[in-house]
Design a protein around this motif. Sequence first.
Motif, PDB file in Angstrom:
ATOM      1  N   GLN A  52      28.137  51.884  46.704  1.00 15.31           N
ATOM      2  CA  GLN A  52      27.155  51.568  45.665  1.00 15.31           C
ATOM      3  C   GLN A  52      26.111  52.669  45.541  1.00 15.31           C
ATOM      4  OE1 GLN A  52      24.771  48.037  46.436  1.00 15.31           O
ATOM      5  NE2 GLN A  52      24.712  47.569  44.249  1.00 15.31           N
ATOM      6  N   ILE A  53      25.605  53.136  46.671  1.00 20.92           N
ATOM      7  CA  ILE A  53      24.556  54.166  46.658  1.00 20.92           C
ATOM      8  C   ILE A  53      25.094  55.496  46.132  1.00 20.92           C
ATOM      9  CG2 ILE A  53      23.041  55.557  48.116  1.00 20.92           C
ATOM     10  CD1 ILE A  53      22.835  53.090  49.981  1.00 20.92           C
ATOM     11  N   ARG A  70      31.257  47.056  38.531  1.00 22.99           N
ATOM     12  CA  ARG A  70      30.635  47.801  39.635  1.00 22.99           C
ATOM     13  C   ARG A  70      30.943  47.127  40.969  1.00 22.99           C
ATOM     14  NH1 ARG A  70      26.260  48.385  35.904  1.00 22.99           N
ATOM     15  NH2 ARG A  70      25.094  46.681  36.906  1.00 22.99           N
ATOM     16  N   THR A  71      30.964  45.801  40.952  1.00 28.30           N
ATOM     17  CA  THR A  71      31.324  45.066  42.171  1.00 28.30           C
ATOM     18  C   THR A  71      32.754  45.398  42.585  1.00 28.30           C
ATOM     19  OG1 THR A  71      29.830  43.240  41.623  1.00 28.30           O
ATOM     20  CG2 THR A  71      31.598  42.781  43.195  1.00 28.30           C
ATOM     21  N   GLU A  72      33.669  45.412  41.608  1.00 28.37           N
ATOM     22  CA  GLU A  72      35.057  45.734  41.912  1.00 28.37           C
ATOM     23  C   GLU A  72      35.198  47.191  42.352  1.00 28.37           C
ATOM     24  OE1 GLU A  72      39.575  45.291  40.071  1.00 28.37           O
ATOM     25  OE2 GLU A  72      37.843  44.543  38.951  1.00 28.37           O
ATOM     26  N   TRP A  73      34.434  48.082  41.734  1.00 27.22           N
ATOM     27  CA  TRP A  73      34.437  49.500  42.124  1.00 27.22           C
ATOM     28  C   TRP A  73      34.108  49.642  43.607  1.00 27.22           C
ATOM     29  CZ3 TRP A  73      34.242  54.102  38.739  1.00 27.22           C
ATOM     30  CH2 TRP A  73      33.914  55.266  39.408  1.00 27.22           C
ATOM     31  N   ASN A  74      33.033  48.988  44.028  1.00 25.64           N
ATOM     32  CA  ASN A  74      32.612  49.061  45.432  1.00 25.64           C
ATOM     33  C   ASN A  74      33.607  48.374  46.351  1.00 25.64           C
ATOM     34  OD1 ASN A  74      30.225  50.319  44.529  1.00 25.64           O
ATOM     35  ND2 ASN A  74      29.199  48.362  44.277  1.00 25.64           N
ATOM     36  N   ASN A  75      34.147  47.253  45.882  1.00 23.50           N
ATOM     37  CA  ASN A  75      35.118  46.513  46.681  1.00 23.50           C
ATOM     38  C   ASN A  75      36.394  47.331  46.905  1.00 23.50           C
ATOM     39  OD1 ASN A  75      35.840  43.923  47.986  1.00 23.50           O
ATOM     40  ND2 ASN A  75      37.432  43.864  46.431  1.00 23.50           N
ATOM     41  N   ARG A  76      36.803  48.079  45.896  1.00 24.31           N
ATOM     42  CA  ARG A  76      37.981  48.942  46.039  1.00 24.31           C
ATOM     43  C   ARG A  76      37.703  50.106  46.983  1.00 24.31           C
ATOM     44  NH1 ARG A  76      42.303  48.163  42.533  1.00 24.31           N
ATOM     45  NH2 ARG A  76      41.972  46.524  40.991  1.00 24.31           N
ATOM     46  N   SER A 141      37.625  37.151  38.966  1.00 18.33           N
ATOM     47  CA  SER A 141      37.399  38.519  38.491  1.00 18.33           C
ATOM     48  C   SER A 141      38.039  39.573  39.375  1.00 18.33           C
ATOM     49  CB  SER A 141      35.887  38.782  38.389  1.00 18.33           C
ATOM     50  OG  SER A 141      35.272  37.870  37.494  1.00 18.33           O
ATOM     51  N   LEU A 142      38.075  39.353  40.691  1.00 15.92           N
ATOM     52  CA  LEU A 142      38.627  40.338  41.626  1.00 15.92           C
ATOM     53  C   LEU A 142      40.074  40.053  42.001  1.00 15.92           C
ATOM     54  CD1 LEU A 142      35.595  40.843  44.054  1.00 15.92           C
ATOM     55  CD2 LEU A 142      36.234  42.196  42.053  1.00 15.92           C
TER      56      LEU A 142
END
Length: 275
Positions: A52-53, A70-76, A141-142
């Motif tokens: 995220q950062i 963005r949540t999925e981006w970080n989760n991936r 969503s994920l």
Amino acid sequence: MGRTLRTVGTLKAYQNQAGVLVKNYVLADPYIPYTSIVLGILTCKLAYDLSQIISTFYSRNYNALTKIQRTEWNNRGISTLHAVFISIMSLYFVFWSELFSDKNHSGLVTFRNSSISTLALGLSVGYFLSDLAMICWRYPSLGGPEYLLHHSLAAVAVAYAMYMGEGQLYTFMILISEVTTPWINIRWYLDVSGLKRSSAYIINGVIIFFSWLVARILLFGYMFYHVYLHHNQVMRMHTAGSLLVFVVPVALAIMNLMWFGKILKGLKKNLLKKT
């Protein structure tokens, strides 16, 4: 000078104490399953925050995404880190380590384990639990029901092998399939970055096709053949362990074949567009 030496000596003393603490408690055999799971969960949280950062400051595409994207981006980012780690560990234990080699005659292959193999599996359990929590939190969503089923089966099988010390070889064989995960994630990153028509997207699709074929189709066939050759040893496991060796890989193999059909269909579609 004397104060500096005393400071250095104090630091070394603390380091030695920390080393003893880690050796005698954190990495002691009875505590490895618990500490490794906790460490795996904490690592996932750290990876999520770092993604995220870093993405916020260095990726224009990231800031243009929706909140759930963005949540999925970080989760991936988490799943990519886990995939790289567990793929390396699994390849080592299956093909290079003497622990599970047929040349090693120290007990049945289905009961062999070590502190390092148990630690690696515990870290993987921590990841699967974290990812399951994320999927449930943002459902659907994920990921839909197939992701819940896949992660639940994986978490149960890996946790059993870790705690009971049974069937770890077959667990690592299955976990080699995680080698495809980084490429799947890269494909998603390219998609949300508006690069779906780029050459990189086509190349990524070809890599996914061949890596999936090898790691999730052919390797599963090799695992089933290995189970066939060592059937007597598998049947000497606890009933739950034997069932997991037979049921989980079959269920995952069916899912892999279904996804492979979609991958093949998508690859054909993209290649036809290029021609």
